[in-house]
Enzyme design. Structure first.
Site, PDB file in Angstrom:
ATOM      1  CG  ASP A  34      -2.237   4.456   4.958  1.00  0.00           C
ATOM      2  OD1 ASP A  34      -1.936   5.425   4.226  1.00  0.00           O
ATOM      3  OD2 ASP A  34      -2.575   3.359   4.497  1.00  0.00           O
ATOM      4  CG  ASP A  69      -1.450   4.251  -1.008  1.00  0.00           C
ATOM      5  OD1 ASP A  69      -0.727   4.209  -2.020  1.00  0.00           O
ATOM      6  OD2 ASP A  69      -2.205   3.342  -0.691  1.00  0.00           O
TER       7      ASP A  69
HETATM    8  N1  GLY Z   1      -3.526   2.573   1.863  1.00  0.00           N
HETATM    9  C1  GLY Z   1      -4.506   3.217   1.120  1.00  0.00           C
HETATM   10  C2  GLY Z   1      -5.185   2.443   0.066  1.00  0.00           C
HETATM   11  O1  GLY Z   1      -5.256   1.242   0.120  1.00  0.00           O
HETATM   12  O2  GLY Z   1      -5.683   3.026  -0.830  1.00  0.00           O
END
Ligand code: GLY
Length: 375
Positions: A98, A155
């Site tokens: 992320d 994600d």
């Molecule tokens: N890591 C991104 C989410 O929790 O959506």
């Protein structure tokens, strides 16, 4: 998007309220990093959470507003957040897939808007972290740092623009190749035939063999976590922007059609999971807001006969969220209500979350043709 007079007035009114509220929050934040608003206030910021994946979104809000309003208060607040994030690099072992959410919204936005060389270095450093997570046997970018587990998750597609950006800045074409390999595995392992998506796929890292497809932040195994679907819509549409591979755009459209069919059942706001039991009803407005931006991204790449489906659907989502799910009181923190980080944790359900506000603002600016491309 072509809007009628009534829509234009509505858009202008909702944007003005948004900007007024973010301005008030900006003065209250004063260097803190917001996440979930509790009883109308962002709690005291916990320094030990500096690596948390959502810490860039406040910067993204500030840079979008700086771009739209040319108000230097927004730039100062965004720069302050970027300085704080230096500490996240110190805790290198806690960084994960992320990193795009952390530095696309801060350093890369800063560099794109001002050409600041330090910001560029920070963005390139974050991209190196992301590229270093590539697992060659399975051709995917490893999610999280869970001991003994090598997983890819949907994600990550929203973080790949960091690699495309770094490649365009001369970091090397392998950054771009890593992003493309990962995207190709998203198509083969994550997108299901009906247009829904898996959240997580687990691999044997040495051989690249798929071991398991567990449940994730949605209801459970084989379910359909709505934010994961929205990450796919937007992430794959952005992948098309950077590669022009039609398989990515087609996949974004397929997931979008699945998403739209499901939210049509709940008046254009998404449940946390489209395959959860009918009771209790839990919403995740952040998924709708992200999907609205993804639909508008798709609209940029399809022909004029296809475009209205995506634009009109995005408008319906925006109208629903701003009309029924937004708190406009500038004295309270958090605009978009009923956001959910995950299905099975009560504290993270149906609350205002910072990324919901980010995507709501981006959707508003996109509808006005005033957005700055953070991704
Ligand atoms: N890591 C991104 C989410 O929790 O959506």
């Amino acid at each position: 998007m072509n809007l009628n007079q009534q829509q234009t007035a509505y858009l202008s009114d909702t944007y003005n309220r948004m900007e007024q509220k973010f301005r008030a929050e900006c003065h209250r934040m004063n260097g803190r990093i917001p996440y979930i608003s509790i009883d109308g206030a962002y709690p005291t910021w916990d320094e030990s959470m500096i690596n948390w994946w959502t810490n860039g979104f406040w910067g993204g809000i500030m840079w979008q507003l700086y771009h739209a309003e040319n108000n230097s208060d927004y730039m100062s607040e965004a720069s302050c957040l970027e300085e704080h994030l230096e500490k996240a690099f110190e805790h290198f072992d806690l960084l994960d897939h992320d990193v795009g959410f952390l530095w696309l919204h801060t350093a890369v936005a800063h560099y794109r808007l001002t050409g600041d060389p330090t910001a560029r270095q920070r963005g390139l450093r974050a991209a190196a972290v992301l590229a270093s997570r590539y697992c060659p046997a399975g051709e995917y970018i490893r999610a999280w740092n869970r001991p003994g587990l090598s997983q890819m998750i949907i994600d990550c597609v929203m973080n790949l623009p960091l690699l495309f950006w770094a490649a365009s800045e001369g970091a090397g074409d392998h950054y771009r190749q890593i992003a493309i390999h990962h995207l190709d595995r998203v198509l083969t392992h994550i997108i299901r035939e009906d247009g829904s998506c898996n959240h997580i796929v687990e691999f044997d890292e040495a051989t690249g063999e798929v071991l398991n497809i567990p449940g994730g932040q949605g209801y459970g195994e084989n379910s359909s976590w709505s934010r994961g679907q929205s990450w796919a819509i937007y992430g794959l549409a952005l992948a098309y922007r950077y590669t022009k591979k039609t398989s990515y755009l087609n996949a974004a459209k397929t997931v979008a059609h699945y998403f739209l069919a499901n939210i049509a059942l709940t008046d254009y706001v998404s449940l946390i999971d489209f395959r959860a039991p009918a009771d209790p009803v839990y919403y995740d407005t952040t998924a709708s807001a992200c999907a609205a931006c993804g639909l508008l991204e798709i609209a940029e790449w399809v022909d004029e006969l296809e475009r209205p489906l995506y634009e009109k659907s995005a408008w319906k989502v925006y109208e629903k969220l701003t009309h029924d799910f937004s708190d406009w009181n500038p004295d309270r923190d958090g605009i978009l209500q009923y956001g959910s980080a995950k299905y099975h944790r009560a504290e993270d359900r149906q609350v205002p979350i910072i990324y919901g506000d980010y995507f709501l603002l981006e959707a508003s600016l996109r509808l006005q043709n005033k957005a700055f491309l953070i991704w």
